[in-house]
Design a protein around this motif. Structure first.
Motif, PDB file in Angstrom:
ATOM      1  N   THR A  43       0.855  -1.171   0.000  1.00 61.82           N
ATOM      2  CA  THR A  43       0.000   0.000   0.000  1.00 61.82           C
ATOM      3  C   THR A  43       0.899   1.231   0.000  1.00 61.82           C
ATOM      4  O   THR A  43       2.085   1.144   0.289  1.00 61.82           O
ATOM      5  CB  THR A  43      -0.939   0.030   1.227  1.00 61.82           C
ATOM      6  N   GLN A 125      -6.881   8.844 -14.064  1.00 62.99           N
ATOM      7  CA  GLN A 125      -6.381   7.783 -13.191  1.00 62.99           C
ATOM      8  C   GLN A 125      -7.374   7.411 -12.100  1.00 62.99           C
ATOM      9  O   GLN A 125      -7.560   6.237 -11.816  1.00 62.99           O
ATOM     10  CB  GLN A 125      -5.045   8.164 -12.562  1.00 62.99           C
ATOM     11  N   ILE A 129      -8.692   3.611 -11.539  1.00 58.82           N
ATOM     12  CA  ILE A 129      -8.468   2.877 -10.285  1.00 58.82           C
ATOM     13  C   ILE A 129      -9.801   2.446  -9.683  1.00 58.82           C
ATOM     14  O   ILE A 129      -9.953   1.296  -9.252  1.00 58.82           O
ATOM     15  CB  ILE A 129      -7.654   3.729  -9.288  1.00 58.82           C
ATOM     16  N   GLU A 132     -11.145  -0.484 -11.548  1.00 57.60           N
ATOM     17  CA  GLU A 132     -10.395  -1.700 -11.205  1.00 57.60           C
ATOM     18  C   GLU A 132     -10.831  -2.239  -9.841  1.00 57.60           C
ATOM     19  O   GLU A 132     -10.977  -3.442  -9.650  1.00 57.60           O
ATOM     20  CB  GLU A 132      -8.892  -1.415 -11.220  1.00 57.60           C
ATOM     21  N   ILE A 133     -11.042  -1.343  -8.897  1.00 57.22           N
ATOM     22  CA  ILE A 133     -11.507  -1.751  -7.565  1.00 57.22           C
ATOM     23  C   ILE A 133     -12.855  -2.449  -7.682  1.00 57.22           C
ATOM     24  O   ILE A 133     -13.065  -3.517  -7.089  1.00 57.22           O
ATOM     25  CB  ILE A 133     -11.591  -0.533  -6.613  1.00 57.22           C
ATOM     26  N   LEU A 150      -5.721  -6.462  -2.593  1.00 56.15           N
ATOM     27  CA  LEU A 150      -5.716  -5.726  -3.861  1.00 56.15           C
ATOM     28  C   LEU A 150      -6.503  -4.420  -3.748  1.00 56.15           C
ATOM     29  O   LEU A 150      -6.056  -3.364  -4.200  1.00 56.15           O
ATOM     30  CB  LEU A 150      -6.301  -6.585  -4.982  1.00 56.15           C
ATOM     31  N   SER A 153      -4.622  -1.904  -1.643  1.00 58.54           N
ATOM     32  CA  SER A 153      -3.498  -1.361  -2.397  1.00 58.54           C
ATOM     33  C   SER A 153      -3.967  -0.307  -3.396  1.00 58.54           C
ATOM     34  O   SER A 153      -3.396   0.782  -3.477  1.00 58.54           O
ATOM     35  CB  SER A 153      -2.764  -2.488  -3.121  1.00 58.54           C
ATOM     36  N   LEU A 154      -5.008  -0.620  -4.138  1.00 56.59           N
ATOM     37  CA  LEU A 154      -5.526   0.329  -5.121  1.00 56.59           C
ATOM     38  C   LEU A 154      -6.117   1.575  -4.450  1.00 56.59           C
ATOM     39  O   LEU A 154      -5.895   2.696  -4.913  1.00 56.59           O
ATOM     40  CB  LEU A 154      -6.564  -0.340  -6.015  1.00 56.59           C
ATOM     41  N   GLU A 155      -6.857   1.382  -3.371  1.00 60.43           N
ATOM     42  CA  GLU A 155      -7.441   2.532  -2.669  1.00 60.43           C
ATOM     43  C   GLU A 155      -6.359   3.464  -2.131  1.00 60.43           C
ATOM     44  O   GLU A 155      -6.552   4.679  -2.071  1.00 60.43           O
ATOM     45  CB  GLU A 155      -8.361   2.068  -1.538  1.00 60.43           C
TER      46      GLU A 155
END
Length: 194
Positions: A43, A125, A129, A132-133, A150, A153-155
């Motif tokens: 993260t 972006q 993101i 993707e989440i 995952l 990490s994305l958040e």
């Protein structure tokens, strides 16, 4: 210019803010389930920016990019490792401190925050993101622990509205807009890890 990508925002060093897959989901499918990657998913620790902090981080980025472009910085896992082990490491650390940051990690977290906010302000972006989440959340085939890791990490890559406002103000100033563009140029040319 080999190694310039390592001067930009980096993911946390191994062991920092990371999660691992539970033992039952290791490669080989010992639990009879699918083989799942056990890569650690990091993260990002972002900081709340103000204009001065963002400017100092950007100026340091531009200085480091030019000053250390011919070093073997890309051979190191983290900037902290480069500082500890490379002959140029102490000079890089001194440059970071001269810019007003107590540590390389503090600067790295700050420049990452600037970079993520700029990517959100200058492009799509945030939407990518978030999409993707949602895709990960709706994937019923993913191990719950991996899914959680995952998503976290994305958040962590989503900038705050405040940081986007700070970077928008800088981006409205031609001198700073050019400096912000160097973040995108470096990412496109060198593949900076985020």
């Amino acid at each position: 210019t080999e190694g310039l990508g390592r001067l930009g925002p980096l993911m946390p060093a191994p062991g920092e803010d990371e999660t691992q897959m539970p033992p039952g989901n290791q490669p080989g499918g010992e639990d009879g389930g699918p083989v799942v990657s056990t890569e650690v998913i990091g993260t990002v620790e972002q900081v709340e920016l103000n204009e001065d902090l963002a400017r100092r981080a950007l100026d340091a980025f531009i200085l480091l990019k030019s000053k250390y472009q011919d070093t073997d910085i890309a051979e190191y896992e983290t900037l902290e490792q480069f500082v500890a082990e490379a002959k140029e490491g102490k000079a890089l650390e001194a440059d970071i401190k001269q810019a007003g940051f107590a540590t390389v990690t503090e600067w790295n977290n700050t420049i990452m925050s600037v970079s993520f906010a700029y990517a959100a302000v200058a492009g799509s972006q945030d939407q990518e993101i978030r999409a993707e989440i949602e895709s990960i959340r709706s994937d019923n085939g993913l191990d719950p622990a991996l899914k959680k890791s995952l998503v976290e990490s994305l958040e962590s890559m989503l900038p705050s509205d405040h940081n986007k406002q700070v970077v928008s103000k800088l981006n409205a100033q031609p001198e700073w807009a050019k400096k912000l563009e160097t973040l995108a140029e470096d990412e496109n040319e060198e593949g900076i890890e985020h």
